[in-house]
Structures are given as C-alpha cells and as structure tokens.
Design a protein around this motif. Structure first.
Motif, PDB file in Angstrom:
ATOM      1  N   ALA A 101       0.811  -1.214   0.000  1.00  0.00           N
ATOM      2  CA  ALA A 101       0.000   0.000   0.000  1.00  0.00           C
ATOM      3  C   ALA A 101       0.846   1.265   0.000  1.00  0.00           C
ATOM      4  CB  ALA A 101      -0.928  -0.011   1.216  1.00  0.00           C
ATOM      5  N   ASP A 102       2.067   1.177   0.490  1.00  0.00           N
ATOM      6  CA  ASP A 102       2.952   2.342   0.527  1.00  0.00           C
ATOM      7  C   ASP A 102       3.784   2.470  -0.736  1.00  0.00           C
ATOM      8  OD1 ASP A 102       2.102   3.023   3.103  1.00  0.00           O
ATOM      9  OD2 ASP A 102       3.534   1.622   4.006  1.00  0.00           O
ATOM     10  N   GLY A 103       3.533   1.626  -1.721  1.00  0.00           N
ATOM     11  CA  GLY A 103       4.273   1.707  -2.968  1.00  0.00           C
ATOM     12  C   GLY A 103       5.644   1.077  -2.925  1.00  0.00           C
ATOM     13  N   VAL A 104       5.912   0.203  -1.935  1.00  0.00           N
ATOM     14  CA  VAL A 104       7.212  -0.464  -1.821  1.00  0.00           C
ATOM     15  C   VAL A 104       7.108  -1.857  -2.433  1.00  0.00           C
ATOM     16  CG1 VAL A 104       9.027  -1.267  -0.282  1.00  0.00           C
ATOM     17  CG2 VAL A 104       7.744   0.806   0.275  1.00  0.00           C
ATOM     18  N   TYR A 105       8.006  -2.131  -3.366  1.00  0.00           N
ATOM     19  CA  TYR A 105       8.063  -3.467  -3.967  1.00  0.00           C
ATOM     20  C   TYR A 105       9.153  -4.258  -3.260  1.00  0.00           C
ATOM     21  CZ  TYR A 105       8.973  -7.221  -7.269  1.00  0.00           C
ATOM     22  OH  TYR A 105       9.164  -8.456  -7.832  1.00  0.00           O
ATOM     23  N   TYR A 106       8.774  -5.424  -2.695  1.00  0.00           N
ATOM     24  CA  TYR A 106       9.722  -6.273  -1.988  1.00  0.00           C
ATOM     25  C   TYR A 106      10.113  -7.449  -2.860  1.00  0.00           C
ATOM     26  CZ  TYR A 106       8.827  -3.657   2.280  1.00  0.00           C
ATOM     27  OH  TYR A 106       8.748  -2.658   3.214  1.00  0.00           O
ATOM     28  N   ASP A 107      11.395  -7.787  -2.818  1.00  0.00           N
ATOM     29  CA  ASP A 107      11.920  -8.855  -3.667  1.00  0.00           C
ATOM     30  C   ASP A 107      12.839  -9.745  -2.846  1.00  0.00           C
ATOM     31  OD1 ASP A 107      12.441  -9.734  -6.675  1.00  0.00           O
ATOM     32  OD2 ASP A 107      14.381  -9.730  -5.666  1.00  0.00           O
ATOM     33  N   ARG A 108      12.608 -11.062  -2.931  1.00  0.00           N
ATOM     34  CA  ARG A 108      13.473 -12.048  -2.272  1.00  0.00           C
ATOM     35  C   ARG A 108      14.265 -12.766  -3.353  1.00  0.00           C
ATOM     36  NH1 ARG A 108       8.352 -12.099   0.038  1.00  0.00           N
ATOM     37  NH2 ARG A 108       7.688 -13.471  -1.646  1.00  0.00           N
ATOM     38  N   SER A 109      15.545 -12.949  -3.118  1.00  0.00           N
ATOM     39  CA  SER A 109      16.357 -13.575  -4.160  1.00  0.00           C
ATOM     40  C   SER A 109      17.515 -14.353  -3.545  1.00  0.00           C
ATOM     41  CB  SER A 109      16.889 -12.526  -5.143  1.00  0.00           C
ATOM     42  OG  SER A 109      17.598 -11.501  -4.484  1.00  0.00           O
ATOM     43  N   PHE A 110      17.966 -15.355  -4.295  1.00  0.00           N
ATOM     44  CA  PHE A 110      19.107 -16.180  -3.919  1.00  0.00           C
ATOM     45  C   PHE A 110      20.182 -16.059  -4.999  1.00  0.00           C
ATOM     46  CE2 PHE A 110      15.629 -18.177  -1.641  1.00  0.00           C
ATOM     47  CZ  PHE A 110      16.197 -18.533  -0.424  1.00  0.00           C
TER      48      PHE A 110
END
Length: 717
Positions: A101-110
């Motif tokens: 909702a705050d416009g933050v895109y979260y990304d998990r990566s290896f």
C-alpha cells in the motif's frame, strides 16, 4: 580391534587433531583477508561483483541503499570456492501491482557463485555467478568476472554480465532472454541463464591502508526497471566510493552512484570457523587423583561391595553437582564403575565426559580401573564411553587427542545400570521471556512479539515426561497480520493470521513424551498432546543410528487435529474453508516421513525426508548443513512435492536457510541452549511439516562419533 573399529578410531583422531589445530593456530580471520562486499551483499566493488572469495565459512551480513533501493543480504562461504547469498530488497515508489500500500516493492532472491580459478602470480582469480537464480525478479543476472592484484594495494576487476548485469551498453547478444516476470518465480530460471545481451563491467579498488579502501567502478547495470517504474535517474555508468573498517570489523561504505544518487552500506563479516569454542570463564574441573603404587590390587573393600556402592554414589552425586552434572544410575564392580550421566549444562559433550571421568578418579576405590560413562537424553542411554583410569592418570597433562585414541565409544544398549528414580527431578519450572517473529509480509517485512512464558517439566519416570509452556504477549504486532494468502491447498499454514489474532494468552505446547531403546542401534519416541502452535495429536518416531556410523535412518508417523485459533485446549475439525468463498478442503489425519541422515565429515551433513506432508502432498525435503566444533551451524533446505508450482503459489516450492548459534557465545560460559533462526522466503501450504519438539537425530548424534571427537579438545577443560 576390528577393522571397522580401527576406522572409527582413525576418523575420530583425525577430527580431533584438525579441531585442536584450528583452535591452537587458527586466530580470528584477519581483516585484510576479507574482501569488500558490494550493495548486493557479495564480494565486489560497488554494484558489480569481483572474483574474490571470503575466507572459508565467513558469514557476511549487509544492508545497503542506493536511491530508493534498499537491500539486506546474508552471504555464507559454503566452501573455499562456493558461496551462497539470500537477499531481501525493498524499492520505494515502485509502480507495480505487487507493491504494497505504501508503494514499496519487496523482492526475495538467492545467489550462488563459484571460484573457477584462484589467483596466481600471472593468472587472475576467475569466478562465475548466478544472481537471483531461482526467481524472475528484477535482480536476475549472470556474470563471469576476473580479479587481479596488480600492486600490493591495487586490484583490478573486469567481467561480462547478462540479464540485469548486461543491461547497460551491451557489446553483443547471445540468444534470446525472456522478460522479467515480477512477483512470481521460485523455480530455477535455467532457460534464461547466460542468454541475451552481454555487457562489460569493471573497476579498481585501492587499499589506502588496512582500514580504508577506495573504489572506482564502471557498471553494466542500466537500472531499467527502477528508471521506468520509480523515476530513478541513470546519468552515468561510473560509480565511486570508499569502504572503511571500524574496530569491531564493521564496514561502513559510502558511494556516489550513477551520476545522480548517494548510497551507503553497512557490512559485518563473522567467521564461526575461527571463533573458537564458547566458554572458558567457568571454574576448572577437578584434577585427576593418582593412585598409590600397587593400590589397584587391593580388593578387600569388595567384601562390603553394596555399602561401598551406596557411599560412593552419594559422594559422586555431590561432586558432580558442583560441575552442574548429575547421574541417574550407577553400578560398581571390583574392576569397573558405570554411571548414567545427565548433562544439561555443557554444550560440548566431551567437556561433560571429561569432568565426570576426573570426578570418578577421586571417588572410586583404587582397584576400579575401567570407567564407563553412559550419557542419557530423556532418560535414554545414548552411547557407552569407556576409559581406562590409568590413562587418565598418565595423560592428564598431554594433548586430548592421546586420550581419545585410548577411549572406546560403543552402543550403550544393554550396558546401562538401571535408572534410579530417586535422583530424577520430579518437577521443574521457569518463568522466562520469549520472542516470536514473522518475516517477509509485504505490508510489514518484520513483525515481532515479545512476552512472558511460564514453562515446566514433570519427570514422571526417567523416560516419561510431561512438558508444556503458557505464553502471554506483552508487546508486539504479529496479531496485526491481516493478509490471507490465496491457496489451492488445505490451509495448513496460511491461516496463521487467525492464530496470531486470537492466541493471547496461549498454550504453545503441552506434550507427554516417552523415549526408549527398542533394540541395538535403535532409538524411539512417542509424543502426544498439543504438539505445536497449530496442531495436536500423536507422533511416533524410530531411528536407527549405530554409534560409529555416518549413516542414520528414521521413520516418523503423525496423527493430527487442528487446534482452535485461541490455542488453548480446544480442537477443530480438519476441514478448512476459504475466507472468500464456500470452498472447503480436508487436511489428512495422517502424515509422516522416512528419513536418511549422513555425515560427510568436515562438518558437512545431509538429510533427505520422503513422505506425506500436512496438506496431503507427497514429496521430498533435501537439507544440507555445515556445523562447526563450537556449535555454530548453517543450513539450507528445499522441498519438492507433487503440488505444481501454480498450485503452490508464489515461490513455487518451499525452501529456506537456517542459522544456529549457541547461547554460550553471548554468555561466555557453557550452555546447551542453541538459538536457531529459519529464514523462509514465503510460507505456503505445500511441503509443510509438523513441528514436533524432541525429534531424535540431533540428540542422538550429539553422543556419537564424530560429534564427540570433534569437540574432544574440551575433554580436559
């Protein structure tokens, strides 16, 4: 001695010699041996990787920011040539449907990287790497990179990048590369590796002194997604910055990047391999009492054997209590004494064995030459450690490895004296604090609860106990979780929000457990009650583990019922309902696995579990880990079942990493308590296992070879 026994003894001697050498000569990793880390948390310049590798077993924790991109990473040097990285990143003001909702895109990566060639006088170090290799997020890319030391303080790096690292000013193209698919992923994207545009990158690093390193970099990253979706300005491919090492080895880095943005990074590298074994400020153990010459031939005391057995048992109990040890069984013979040893204090098994053996030299009649110490867990004999008293007398001031070479470690089945219920604690309890956490929720990446816990154990018999714990949250925000993930499977884990919102106070577990030895090399467990936060039921386990074998086999079968959301005494049916429609799904009553465990040596361990999971899916969990003599452990796991990646949902399959740290690291004194953190990028219903405390393998192997041998350097401590 049989060939098999000699092999076990040789392996144990090798293990303890290696451990002793590491402790004697292995000083903490020197700061200049650790390369600088880039903003992705891997050895490198600023944004670009280098071919440098951290010293074996180094754990690098980092957090960095460039413009609106925040990246936190954990990197572990798995072997001298192979390293892996888990990264969690958040990009603010990122225009994407998967942003919160705050416009933050979260990304998990290896990531994974491998050193192809080490540096020589002429040849540079060369490494190959896969970035975000099991996802299709914005960070996926591949590279081949070389690093060469030109002068003692000057290093040059040059490489070729694909994907993200081939997006700026590509020199050529190799095949076609599919576009990024934001928000999905979880499967290896091998059909995209080393395909598409190829761009060069490179840079210089100059060590001004042993604290300050200057960096100059030409980046092949165009920041296409950030520029298109978040307004990032890429004005130049040239980045510059510096890395400064503080006294505690914390690294502070400051950057000017892409001609438009300031950046910073904090990096903290630690190496469990060089930390040594925790403890050392505890009082020393008793010295060995040397017998008078020829006194070992005096057997006159055996005329009153029963009286001697009672009096020496009483004295031994009193002596061991001073060392925070206890016995729950004892047998005295003219030439041999056998004890059942309980150790709830020392994290390294050899330290408990050594202290018990030295106490026995001070109390046993002089004719008693052979000591057999049988450690017990949950009232169950684990192994029989047999030492000769004369060896203790003659080798007290020698290296521990000499004592190990004369020590026999065998199966304790049928050798232990009968347990003495009089020395079994009937009831113990404690009021402590607790914490729980929930991670990677896009609405709030880290939620924490802190509260009070009252727990107790009633030891009904040495092998039968009732234990439980009641928790009351004092402060926290896990109950604020309101995002219910869609699921195509029975909701065996994704209904966590309902438990979090209703369970306060809560019974975290209430379990009646029985442990036993059904036969030689066999160990058993039966547990019944409220087994974990979400499930109650009955769990049975059988483990085959010879004392000197690297291989162990086990089987577990569970019958479960869902607990009420308030996590008190009530139970629900195993029928789950979707919150937004009338769809219902059944959770199977039974689940379980057969398991194989293998110790590869050098601290490397593997585990494979095959069976049925909570949601009724069938499959396999593969776990690999590396453990050090001081109790630190790093592991990774992946579960593959007959559930398709589409039905599993985001992440495609269950996977994660774990880090276990002995509490004694912070205390400076011995403790058996270990804190384990499991980083699971996303929790779904596929591949979910029941969380049963007291599973057998780790407790059993603690008292087997090579675990005892690995810590034998603490025998005389």
């Amino acid at each position: 001695m049989t060939a098999r026994a000699e092999f076990r003894r040789s392996r144990a001697r090798l293990a303890v010699t290696t451990a002793a050498a590491a402790l004697a000569f292995g000083a903490p990793t020197q700061a200049q041996d650790i390369p600088t880390f880039n903003t992705y948390g891997v050895p490198g310049l600023i944004d670009m990787p280098s071919a440098e590798m951290a010293p074996d077993a180094t754990v690098g924790l980092s957090y960095g920011r460039i413009d609106q991109s925040n990246r936190g990473a954990l990197t572990f040097q798995l072997t001298p040539r192979l390293s892996g990285t888990f990264r969690y990143a958040g990009i603010a003001d990122f225009d994407d449907p998967n942003s919160n909702a705050d416009g933050v895109y979260y990304d998990r990566s290896f990531d994974i990287r491998f050193l192809l060639f080490t540096e020589t006088g002429i040849r540079p170090a060369v490494a190959i790497g896969l970035q975000d290799f099991i996802g299709t997020g914005i960070y996926s890319g591949e590279y081949i990179v070389a690093t060469k030391t030109l002068l003692p303080k000057l290093k040059v790096t040059a490489g070729l990048g694909w994907g993200r690292l081939g997006s700026y000013n590509p020199a050529t193209t190799l095949g076609e590369r599919a576009d990024n698919l934001l928000g999905s992923g979880g499967l290896p994207t091998y059909d995209r590796w080393f395909r598409g545009d190829i761009a060069p990158f490179g840079g210089l690093s100059y060590a001004w002194n042993d604290r300050l390193t200057l960096k100059l970099e030409y980046s092949s990253d165009a920041y296409d997604d950030e520029s298109a979706r978040g307004g990032f300005e890429h004005d130049s491919p040239v980045n510059l910055g510096f890395d400064y090492r503080l006294d505690n080895d914390l690294r502070l880095s400051l950057y000017y990047a892409y001609g438009s943005s300031l950046g910073f990074q904090l990096t903290y590298p630690i190496n469990p391999k060089t930390l040594g074994i925790p403890g050392g400020v505890e009082p020393g153990g008793l010295p060995v009492r040397r017998r008078a010459e020829a006194s070992a031939d005096d057997l006159g005391w055996t005329a009153a054997l029963d009286a001697y057995e009672a009096s020496t048992q009483k004295r031994l109990i009193s002596s061991l209590e001073k060392d925070d040890l206890s016995i729950d069984g004892y047998r005295l013979e003219p030439r041999r004494a056998t004890i059942r040893l309980r150790n709830s204090h020392y994290g390294r098994p050899s330290q408990a064995i050594g202290r018990a053996a030295r106490a026995m030299t001070r109390i046993m009649p002089d004719s008693v030459e052979e000591f057999t110490i049988i450690p017990v867990e949950n009232g169950t004999p684990m192994s029989a450690i047999t030492l000769q008293r004369s060896d203790l007398e003659n080798l007290e001031n020698d290296a521990a490895v000499e004592m190990l070479a004369r020590t026999a470690i065998t199966d304790a089945y049928g050798k232990a004296p009968a347990p003495d219920i009089q020395v079994t604690p009937k009831f113990t309890w404690a009021l402590t604090s607790y914490y729980e956490y929930s991670s990677f929720d896009p609405d709030d990446p880290l939620r924490v609860d802190v509260g009070a816990q009252i727990g107790g154990t009633w030891q009904i018999t040495p092998q039968l106990e009732l234990s439980g714990a009641l928790r009351k949250r004092v402060i926290g925000n896990i109950q604020d979780i309101d995002r219910v993930s869609p699921s195509e499977l029975p909701r065996v884990r994704t209904d966590l929000p309902f438990y979090a919102q209703n369970g306060d106070p809560k019974i975290s577990n209430l379990i009646l457990s029985y442990y036993g030895r059904p036969g030689p090399d066999l160990y058993g467990r039966v547990s019944a009650g409220y087994l974990e936060a979400m499930y109650a039921g009955i769990s049975g386990e059988l483990l085959w583990k010879p004392v000197g074998s690297a291989l162990a086999l086990g089987a577990e079968l569970n019958f479960v019922r869902r607990r009420d959301y308030d996590q008190m005494f009530g139970l629900m049916s195993n029928t789950t309902e979707e919150p937004d429609n009338d769809t219902t799904r059944e959770i199977p009553d039974f689940n379980g696995h057969v398991s194989a465990y293998y110790d590869f040596g050098g601290g490397y361990q593997g585990q494979m579990d095959v069976g049925r999971y909570l949601a009724g899916d069938w499959g396999t969990t593969l776990t690999v880990g590396r453990e050090f003599a001081n109790g630190w452990r790093f592991g990774a796991f992946a579960t593959f079942t007959n559930v398709s990646s589409d039905d599993f949902g985001e992440g495609s399959f269950d996977k994660g990493i774990s880090l276990s740290i002995p509490v004694s690291v912070g205390l400076g004194t011995p403790s058996r308590r270990v804190e384990t953190t499991v980083i699971r990028p996303i929790t779904r219903d596929g591949g979910a296992r029941l969380g049963v405390p007291g599973r057998l393998y780790n407790n059993v192997r603690t008292w087997h070879e090579p675990e005892i041998a690995d810590s034998w350097g603490r025998f005389w401590r």
